[in-house]
Design an enzyme around this catalytic site. Structure first.
Site, short mmCIF file in Angstrom:
data_model
loop_
_atom_site.label_atom_id
_atom_site.label_comp_id
_atom_site.label_asym_id
_atom_site.label_seq_id
_atom_site.Cartn_x
_atom_site.Cartn_y
_atom_site.Cartn_z
N GLU A 120 0.82 -1.21 0.00
CA GLU A 120 0.00 0.00 0.00
C GLU A 120 0.86 1.27 0.00
O GLU A 120 0.47 2.30 -0.53
CB GLU A 120 -0.92 0.00 1.22
CG GLU A 120 -2.02 -1.04 1.16
CD GLU A 120 -3.11 -0.64 0.19
OE1 GLU A 120 -2.86 -0.76 -1.03
OE2 GLU A 120 -4.19 -0.24 0.64
N THR A 169 -6.65 8.02 -3.68
CA THR A 169 -6.48 8.04 -2.22
C THR A 169 -5.60 9.23 -1.83
O THR A 169 -5.86 9.91 -0.83
CB THR A 169 -5.84 6.72 -1.76
OG1 THR A 169 -6.71 5.66 -2.15
CG2 THR A 169 -5.65 6.68 -0.26
N1 LIG Z 1 -2.24 -4.40 -8.08
C1 LIG Z 1 -2.83 -3.20 -8.10
N2 LIG Z 1 -4.18 -3.13 -8.09
C2 LIG Z 1 -4.80 -1.92 -8.13
N3 LIG Z 1 -4.18 -0.74 -8.20
C3 LIG Z 1 -2.82 -0.76 -8.20
C4 LIG Z 1 -2.09 -1.98 -8.14
N4 LIG Z 1 -0.78 -1.68 -8.13
C5 LIG Z 1 -0.68 -0.34 -8.20
N5 LIG Z 1 -1.91 0.22 -8.25
C6 LIG Z 1 -2.22 1.66 -8.35
O1 LIG Z 1 -2.88 2.05 -7.17
C7 LIG Z 1 -3.84 3.08 -7.44
C8 LIG Z 1 -5.17 2.65 -6.85
O2 LIG Z 1 -5.06 2.62 -5.46
P1 LIG Z 1 -6.01 3.49 -4.53
O3 LIG Z 1 -5.54 3.25 -3.15
O4 LIG Z 1 -6.07 4.90 -5.08
O5 LIG Z 1 -7.40 2.83 -4.83
P2 LIG Z 1 -8.16 1.66 -4.14
O6 LIG Z 1 -7.13 0.64 -3.78
O7 LIG Z 1 -9.31 1.22 -4.97
O8 LIG Z 1 -8.79 2.42 -2.94
P3 LIG Z 1 -9.08 2.54 -1.41
O9 LIG Z 1 -7.78 2.23 -0.72
O10 LIG Z 1 -9.53 3.95 -1.30
O11 LIG Z 1 -10.18 1.62 -1.04
C9 LIG Z 1 -3.89 3.24 -8.95
O12 LIG Z 1 -3.13 4.37 -9.29
C10 LIG Z 1 -3.21 1.99 -9.47
O13 LIG Z 1 -2.55 2.19 -10.69
N1 LIG Z 2 -8.08 5.00 5.47
C1 LIG Z 2 -7.70 5.26 4.12
C2 LIG Z 2 -8.32 4.21 3.23
C3 LIG Z 2 -8.04 4.40 1.78
O1 LIG Z 2 -6.89 3.73 1.39
C4 LIG Z 2 -8.21 6.63 3.74
O2 LIG Z 2 -9.40 6.88 3.95
O3 LIG Z 2 -7.45 7.45 3.24
#
Ligand SMILES: Nc1ncnc2c1ncn2[C@@H]1O[C@H](COP(=O)(O)OP(=O)(O)OP(=O)(O)O)[C@@H](O)[C@H]1O
Ligand SMILES: N[C@@H](CCO)C(=O)O
Length: 292
Positions: A120, A169
């Site tokens: 993350e 995020t």
């Molecule tokens: N294996 C992966 N799967 C998804 N997104 C990835 C991965 N590796 C890198 N990324 C990057 O991470 C970003 C998405 O992550 P983000 O934390 O913004 O969204 P999320 O995981 O759906 O959300 P949240 O944590 O808010 O629930 C994108 O820019 C994407 O390109």
């Molecule tokens: N706790 C995190 C979750 C999203 O990755 C936020 O709200 O920013």
């Protein structure tokens, strides 16, 4: 080859910013790993075109490094990236479990939480664990920076509505206030405690009340076109509580069993009224990552 399935997750749950999370029964990512001299990544499925295959930029590359487990890694995305449904965490959790098994590292699920959180950090700059903990452990989870994660099994119906807007995020963290008033602190503690009691009792009324948050959610709601109307529509259709899922843009509704279909339709229509396309998952709190 080892294959693992890790669920979408919803972090924060309103009053538990950076602390609470739940695993969803669906959607999910599926990750397959094979031993290799160095890590290579292939991505298919939802939003695959927007996900880097460079191991330095994909969360699974960081997980492979942390476990010293180089592999060819195939990610089949069921969870759209930048959805607020823990897309990156689903890949990180599935990769951690699959590589742990492939290389026989012997780590338990709780040990893998900080490993998956390293993934993350690639995305958001911080190794926060409120999505990877429920993705690995299942159920309702509470993460603390000094004490790992606690998980509680619960039985709860949910609707997660994903609009066709993107909220990263990183951007959503930028609008979080730096400080809170004592009145907001007291209200938040009461809501978080109510939510936790509701999870322990599988009580959608208590959980719904405990989703209220006077601090982070109001600041983030402005980033989601149509949020206020969608929230009202879900409550009118019988939701016991509604909040932003993770950093958004998905919106999460809690409800009694049997109300999911009506709430899902109301939320999709609410976004349509704001000119935004959306899809809704009729889901529930579910299990953590499993090896297939
Ligand atoms: N294996 C992966 N799967 C998804 N997104 C990835 C991965 N590796 C890198 N990324 C990057 O991470 C970003 C998405 O992550 P983000 O934390 O913004 O969204 P999320 O995981 O759906 O959300 P949240 O944590 O808010 O629930 C994108 O820019 C994407 O390109
Ligand atoms: N706790 C995190 C979750 C999203 O990755 C936020 O709200 O920013």
């Amino acid at each position: 080859m080892v294959t693992a399935r890790a669920p979408a997750t919803s972090a924060n749950l309103g009053s538990g910013f950076d602390t609470f999370g739940v695993a969803l029964s669906h959607p999910a990512d599926t990750v397959s790993v094979e031993r290799a001299a160095e890590t290579t990544i292939e991505v298919t499925g939802a939003g695959a075109d927007f996900i880097p295959t460079d191991p330095e930029k994909n969360v699974v590359g960081a997980v492979a490094d942390a476990l010293e487990a180089p592999a060819h890694i195939h990610i089949d995305k069921g969870v759209r990236p930048s959805s607020g449904l823990g897309s990156s965490a689903a890949s990180a959790a599935a990769a951690a479990v699959a590589l742990n098994e492939l290389y026989d590292r012997g780590y338990g699920r709780h040990d893998l939480v900080p490993v998956a959180a390293e993934g993350e950090a690639v995305v958001s700059g911080e190794a926060h664990a409120d999505n990877v903990a429920p993705a690995l452990l299942g159920g309702f989870t509470i993460v603390r920076s000094d004490d790992g994660a606690t998980s509680v099994e619960t039985n709860l119906s949910l609707v997660a509505c994903l609009p066709e807007v993107v909220v990263s995020t990183r951007d959503a963290r930028g609008v979080v206030p730096d400080s809170v008033s004592m009145a907001d602190h007291v209200e938040t503690v009461g809501n978080a405690a109510t939510l936790t009691a509701g999870m322990c009792r599988s009580d959608p009324r208590l959980v719904g009340r405990g989703l209220d948050d006077p601090v982070v959610t109001p600041a983030r709601a402005d980033l989601i076109t149509g949020y206020a109307g969608v929230r009202e529509a879900a409550l009118a259709a019988g939701a016991t509580g509604v909040t932003v899922s993770g950093a958004g843009p998905s919106v999460l509704a809690v409800c009694e069993p049997g109300r999911r279909r009506a709430i899902a339709s109301a939320m999709v229509e609410g976004f349509a009224d704001a000119g935004v396309g959306a899809r809704a998952y009729q889901t529930a709190v579910g299990d953590g990552t499993r090896v297939l």
